[in-house]
Design a protein around this motif. Structure first.
Motif, short mmCIF file in Angstrom:
data_model
loop_
_atom_site.label_atom_id
_atom_site.label_comp_id
_atom_site.label_asym_id
_atom_site.label_seq_id
_atom_site.Cartn_x
_atom_site.Cartn_y
_atom_site.Cartn_z
N LEU A 80 0.84 -1.19 0.00
CA LEU A 80 0.00 0.00 0.00
C LEU A 80 0.88 1.25 0.00
O LEU A 80 1.89 1.30 0.70
N PHE A 81 0.50 2.23 -0.79
CA PHE A 81 1.21 3.50 -0.87
C PHE A 81 0.25 4.63 -0.55
O PHE A 81 -0.91 4.60 -0.93
N ARG A 82 0.77 5.66 0.09
CA ARG A 82 -0.02 6.85 0.35
C ARG A 82 0.29 7.85 -0.77
O ARG A 82 1.23 8.63 -0.68
N GLY A 92 0.68 10.27 -8.59
CA GLY A 92 1.79 10.41 -7.67
C GLY A 92 2.56 9.12 -7.40
O GLY A 92 3.66 9.15 -6.87
N LEU A 93 2.00 7.98 -7.78
CA LEU A 93 2.70 6.71 -7.60
C LEU A 93 3.88 6.58 -8.56
O LEU A 93 4.88 5.96 -8.24
N ALA A 115 4.80 9.29 -11.22
CA ALA A 115 5.30 10.46 -11.93
C ALA A 115 5.47 11.66 -11.01
O ALA A 115 4.73 11.81 -10.04
N ARG A 116 6.45 12.50 -11.32
CA ARG A 116 6.64 13.76 -10.61
C ARG A 116 5.90 14.86 -11.36
O ARG A 116 5.90 14.87 -12.59
N LEU A 117 5.31 15.77 -10.63
CA LEU A 117 4.69 16.92 -11.26
C LEU A 117 5.77 17.96 -11.57
O LEU A 117 5.80 18.53 -12.64
N LEU A 118 6.69 18.16 -10.64
CA LEU A 118 7.78 19.11 -10.80
C LEU A 118 9.12 18.40 -10.64
O LEU A 118 9.23 17.44 -9.86
N GLU A 171 11.35 11.17 -5.51
CA GLU A 171 11.01 10.05 -6.37
C GLU A 171 9.62 9.54 -6.02
O GLU A 171 9.28 9.41 -4.84
N PRO A 172 8.79 9.26 -7.00
CA PRO A 172 7.44 8.75 -6.71
C PRO A 172 7.48 7.46 -5.90
O PRO A 172 8.40 6.64 -6.04
N ALA A 173 6.47 7.27 -5.09
CA ALA A 173 6.44 6.19 -4.10
C ALA A 173 6.59 4.79 -4.69
O ALA A 173 7.24 3.94 -4.10
#
Length: 58
Positions: free
Chosen positions: A21-23, A28-29, A31-34, A39-41
């Protein structure tokens, strides 16, 4: 909108490891927005699992 809610009980498959499980949001799992974001979870897990499977194969 989305793909719906999945209960934790429905994720369990007998004889397999427990679900991870990831929060994070779906985006967001992986890809980065900025560029400065961490690093994505899910990335370390996505890399580690196939490597683990490879080492188990004869």
């Amino acid at each position: 909108m989305g793909d719906g809610v999945v209960s934790l009980a429905s994720l369990e498959i007998p004889g397999t490891p427990p679900p991870v499980l990831f929060r994070a949001s779906h985006r967001g799992l992986l890809a980065r927005l900025l560029p400065g974001e961490p690093e994505p979870a899910a990335i370390p897990y996505v890399i580690a699992v196939p490597e683990e499977w490879t080492h188990r194969c004869p």
